[in-house]
Design a protein around this motif. Sequence first.
Motif, PDB file in Angstrom:
ATOM      1  N   VAL A  55       0.799  -1.249   0.066  1.00 28.35           N
ATOM      2  CA  VAL A  55      -0.048   0.011   0.043  1.00 28.35           C
ATOM      3  C   VAL A  55       0.716   1.300   0.103  1.00 28.35           C
ATOM      4  CG1 VAL A  55      -1.703  -1.266   1.397  1.00 28.35           C
ATOM      5  CG2 VAL A  55      -0.190   0.170   2.481  1.00 28.35           C
ATOM      6  N   SER A  56       0.174   2.413  -0.548  1.00 28.40           N
ATOM      7  CA  SER A  56       1.025   3.696  -0.431  1.00 28.40           C
ATOM      8  C   SER A  56       0.038   4.907   0.062  1.00 28.40           C
ATOM      9  CB  SER A  56       1.506   3.733  -1.890  1.00 28.40           C
ATOM     10  OG  SER A  56       2.334   4.986  -1.969  1.00 28.40           O
ATOM     11  N   TYR A  57       0.762   5.642   0.670  1.00 25.74           N
ATOM     12  CA  TYR A  57       0.188   6.925   0.895  1.00 25.74           C
ATOM     13  C   TYR A  57       1.010   8.109   0.509  1.00 25.74           C
ATOM     14  CZ  TYR A  57      -2.595   4.518   4.573  1.00 25.74           C
ATOM     15  OH  TYR A  57      -3.391   3.419   5.153  1.00 25.74           O
ATOM     16  N   ALA A  58       0.174   9.000  -0.036  1.00 22.47           N
ATOM     17  CA  ALA A  58       0.819  10.306  -0.430  1.00 22.47           C
ATOM     18  C   ALA A  58       1.002  11.147   0.959  1.00 22.47           C
ATOM     19  CB  ALA A  58      -0.174  11.248  -1.213  1.00 22.47           C
ATOM     20  N   LEU A  59       1.995  11.941   0.981  1.00 21.83           N
ATOM     21  CA  LEU A  59       2.511  12.701   2.032  1.00 21.83           C
ATOM     22  C   LEU A  59       2.667  14.129   1.618  1.00 21.83           C
ATOM     23  CD1 LEU A  59       5.293  10.547   3.554  1.00 21.83           C
ATOM     24  CD2 LEU A  59       2.983  10.511   4.402  1.00 21.83           C
ATOM     25  N   SER A  60       2.133  15.155   2.885  1.00 22.93           N
ATOM     26  CA  SER A  60       2.495  16.475   2.374  1.00 22.93           C
ATOM     27  C   SER A  60       4.068  16.772   2.455  1.00 22.93           C
ATOM     28  CB  SER A  60       1.970  17.394   3.794  1.00 22.93           C
ATOM     29  OG  SER A  60       2.473  16.858   4.903  1.00 22.93           O
ATOM     30  N   GLN A  61       4.570  17.878   1.959  1.00 21.55           N
ATOM     31  CA  GLN A  61       5.732  18.190   1.688  1.00 21.55           C
ATOM     32  C   GLN A  61       6.401  18.294   2.828  1.00 21.55           C
ATOM     33  OE1 GLN A  61       6.315  21.686  -0.637  1.00 21.55           O
ATOM     34  NE2 GLN A  61       8.698  21.640  -0.695  1.00 21.55           N
ATOM     35  N   PRO A  62       7.711  17.788   3.129  1.00 17.99           N
ATOM     36  CA  PRO A  62       8.488  17.990   4.323  1.00 17.99           C
ATOM     37  C   PRO A  62       9.112  19.504   4.406  1.00 17.99           C
ATOM     38  CG  PRO A  62       9.374  16.242   3.009  1.00 17.99           C
ATOM     39  CD  PRO A  62       8.393  16.931   2.130  1.00 17.99           C
ATOM     40  N   PRO A  63       9.061  20.007   5.772  1.00 15.55           N
ATOM     41  CA  PRO A  63       9.368  21.219   5.815  1.00 15.55           C
ATOM     42  C   PRO A  63      10.826  21.682   5.591  1.00 15.55           C
ATOM     43  CG  PRO A  63       9.381  20.235   8.067  1.00 15.55           C
ATOM     44  CD  PRO A  63       8.987  19.342   6.921  1.00 15.55           C
ATOM     45  N   TRP A  64      10.938  21.827   4.251  1.00 10.81           N
ATOM     46  CA  TRP A  64      12.324  21.973   3.708  1.00 10.81           C
ATOM     47  C   TRP A  64      12.930  23.335   4.164  1.00 10.81           C
ATOM     48  CZ3 TRP A  64      14.225  17.515   3.150  1.00 10.81           C
ATOM     49  CH2 TRP A  64      13.334  16.560   2.415  1.00 10.81           C
ATOM     50  N   GLY A  65      11.764  24.317   4.318  1.00  8.49           N
ATOM     51  CA  GLY A  65      12.559  25.833   4.934  1.00  8.49           C
ATOM     52  C   GLY A  65      12.986  25.807   6.238  1.00  8.49           C
ATOM     53  N   THR A  66      12.927  24.881   6.935  1.00 13.22           N
ATOM     54  CA  THR A  66      13.648  24.829   8.179  1.00 13.22           C
ATOM     55  C   THR A  66      14.977  23.897   8.184  1.00 13.22           C
ATOM     56  OG1 THR A  66      12.441  22.734   8.876  1.00 13.22           O
ATOM     57  CG2 THR A  66      11.199  24.882   9.342  1.00 13.22           C
ATOM     58  N   VAL A  67      14.979  23.341   7.047  1.00 12.81           N
ATOM     59  CA  VAL A  67      16.719  22.584   6.949  1.00 12.81           C
ATOM     60  C   VAL A  67      17.497  23.584   6.207  1.00 12.81           C
ATOM     61  CG1 VAL A  67      17.527  20.648   5.814  1.00 12.81           C
ATOM     62  CG2 VAL A  67      15.132  20.433   6.655  1.00 12.81           C
ATOM     63  N   THR A  68      18.657  23.769   6.931  1.00 16.14           N
ATOM     64  CA  THR A  68      19.713  24.833   6.243  1.00 16.14           C
ATOM     65  C   THR A  68      20.398  23.684   5.119  1.00 16.14           C
ATOM     66  OG1 THR A  68      20.422  25.236   8.430  1.00 16.14           O
ATOM     67  CG2 THR A  68      21.991  25.776   6.457  1.00 16.14           C
ATOM     68  N   GLU A  69      20.597  22.718   5.164  1.00 14.36           N
ATOM     69  CA  GLU A  69      21.386  21.819   4.152  1.00 14.36           C
ATOM     70  C   GLU A  69      20.471  20.575   3.697  1.00 14.36           C
ATOM     71  OE1 GLU A  69      23.865  22.565   2.439  1.00 14.36           O
ATOM     72  OE2 GLU A  69      24.713  24.339   3.460  1.00 14.36           O
ATOM     73  N   ARG A  70      19.606  20.567   2.630  1.00  9.11           N
ATOM     74  CA  ARG A  70      18.699  19.491   2.616  1.00  9.11           C
ATOM     75  C   ARG A  70      19.358  18.369   1.652  1.00  9.11           C
ATOM     76  NH1 ARG A  70      13.669  20.631  -1.544  1.00  9.11           N
ATOM     77  NH2 ARG A  70      13.117  18.476  -2.102  1.00  9.11           N
ATOM     78  N   TRP A  71      20.474  18.568   0.960  1.00  9.76           N
ATOM     79  CA  TRP A  71      21.060  17.539   0.141  1.00  9.76           C
ATOM     80  C   TRP A  71      22.058  16.997   0.799  1.00  9.76           C
ATOM     81  CZ3 TRP A  71      17.213  17.453  -3.450  1.00  9.76           C
ATOM     82  CH2 TRP A  71      16.981  18.630  -3.709  1.00  9.76           C
ATOM     83  N   ASN A  72      22.277  15.594   0.199  1.00  4.44           N
ATOM     84  CA  ASN A  72      23.231  14.640   0.561  1.00  4.44           C
ATOM     85  C   ASN A  72      23.296  14.251   1.982  1.00  4.44           C
ATOM     86  OD1 ASN A  72      24.415  14.598  -2.066  1.00  4.44           O
ATOM     87  ND2 ASN A  72      25.524  16.776  -1.639  1.00  4.44           N
ATOM     88  N   ARG A  73      21.990  14.058   2.421  1.00  3.80           N
ATOM     89  CA  ARG A  73      21.839  13.608   3.768  1.00  3.80           C
ATOM     90  C   ARG A  73      20.836  12.597   3.916  1.00  3.80           C
ATOM     91  NH1 ARG A  73      20.447  18.934   7.420  1.00  3.80           N
ATOM     92  NH2 ARG A  73      20.925  17.533   8.996  1.00  3.80           N
ATOM     93  N   THR A  74      20.994  11.555   5.188  1.00  2.20           N
ATOM     94  CA  THR A  74      20.073  10.562   5.179  1.00  2.20           C
ATOM     95  C   THR A  74      19.000  10.948   6.359  1.00  2.20           C
ATOM     96  OG1 THR A  74      21.727   9.127   4.705  1.00  2.20           O
ATOM     97  CG2 THR A  74      19.748   8.138   5.927  1.00  2.20           C
ATOM     98  N   TYR A  75      17.581  10.800   5.858  1.00  3.73           N
ATOM     99  CA  TYR A  75      16.630  11.237   6.929  1.00  3.73           C
ATOM    100  C   TYR A  75      15.841  10.087   7.215  1.00  3.73           C
ATOM    101  CZ  TYR A  75      17.367  16.030   4.729  1.00  3.73           C
ATOM    102  OH  TYR A  75      17.885  17.028   4.483  1.00  3.73           O
TER     103      TYR A  75
END
Length: 231
Positions: A178-198
Amino acid sequence: MRSAVVWVFVGLVGCTKVGASQDPSEPPDEQQQFAQPPGAKLPPPSTGTPPMTAATKVTILMTSATLADDCGTPPPAKAKGATWAKDEQAAKADTADTNRKSQRQRKRSCEQSSMQLSVKSDASGGAATLAVKKVELFDDQGKLLGELTPRDPGVWAPDGSSYNAWDQRVAPGTELSVSYALSQPPWGTVTERWNRTYVLKAVVTVGGTDQAVQHEVHIEAPTFLPPNVKT
């Protein structure tokens, strides 16, 4: 004086006889009222954990997740590896409406945030209803970034062609993707978004029992190739 002593002695003897007339093997009325019937078994001591009912014999795992945007649409209904050829042909045919064409291009470039779950139900269990109570996103330092809102539950079709709308009911002896769509993560609060593991964590309830599932998502920086470079 002697007669008085005799009367007192007679009274004491009478009291002793009355008390001895009661069978000592018979418990008092209050003890008889709460006495355990012969052959009855006491209930087992409580362990603090509710017994597993038929409806709770469901195992849930988070198999994958996508952390990107919120396109306002359900998860992609096409199978993995499918192309957008039909959409591209429609866009070329509608050259007069430039606004609609640009909307379709933006839609194709939008990647929907979503999570996929594996749901396995024991054949001896009963039917149950699944619901996602909470979805949280943490960075690689364990910091909570915020909660994501799940919506549009879908179940992978038996023919492996698409996700179909799902009522979140789980029948006994089934294995679902099964799959669920999700709202967009709060990227505005993340200083460095890329090359990271969440870490995406979710609390799912089924049959009245909560289960915690999670999945790691590594996001790499997008690469932009120079013009006229073959891939």
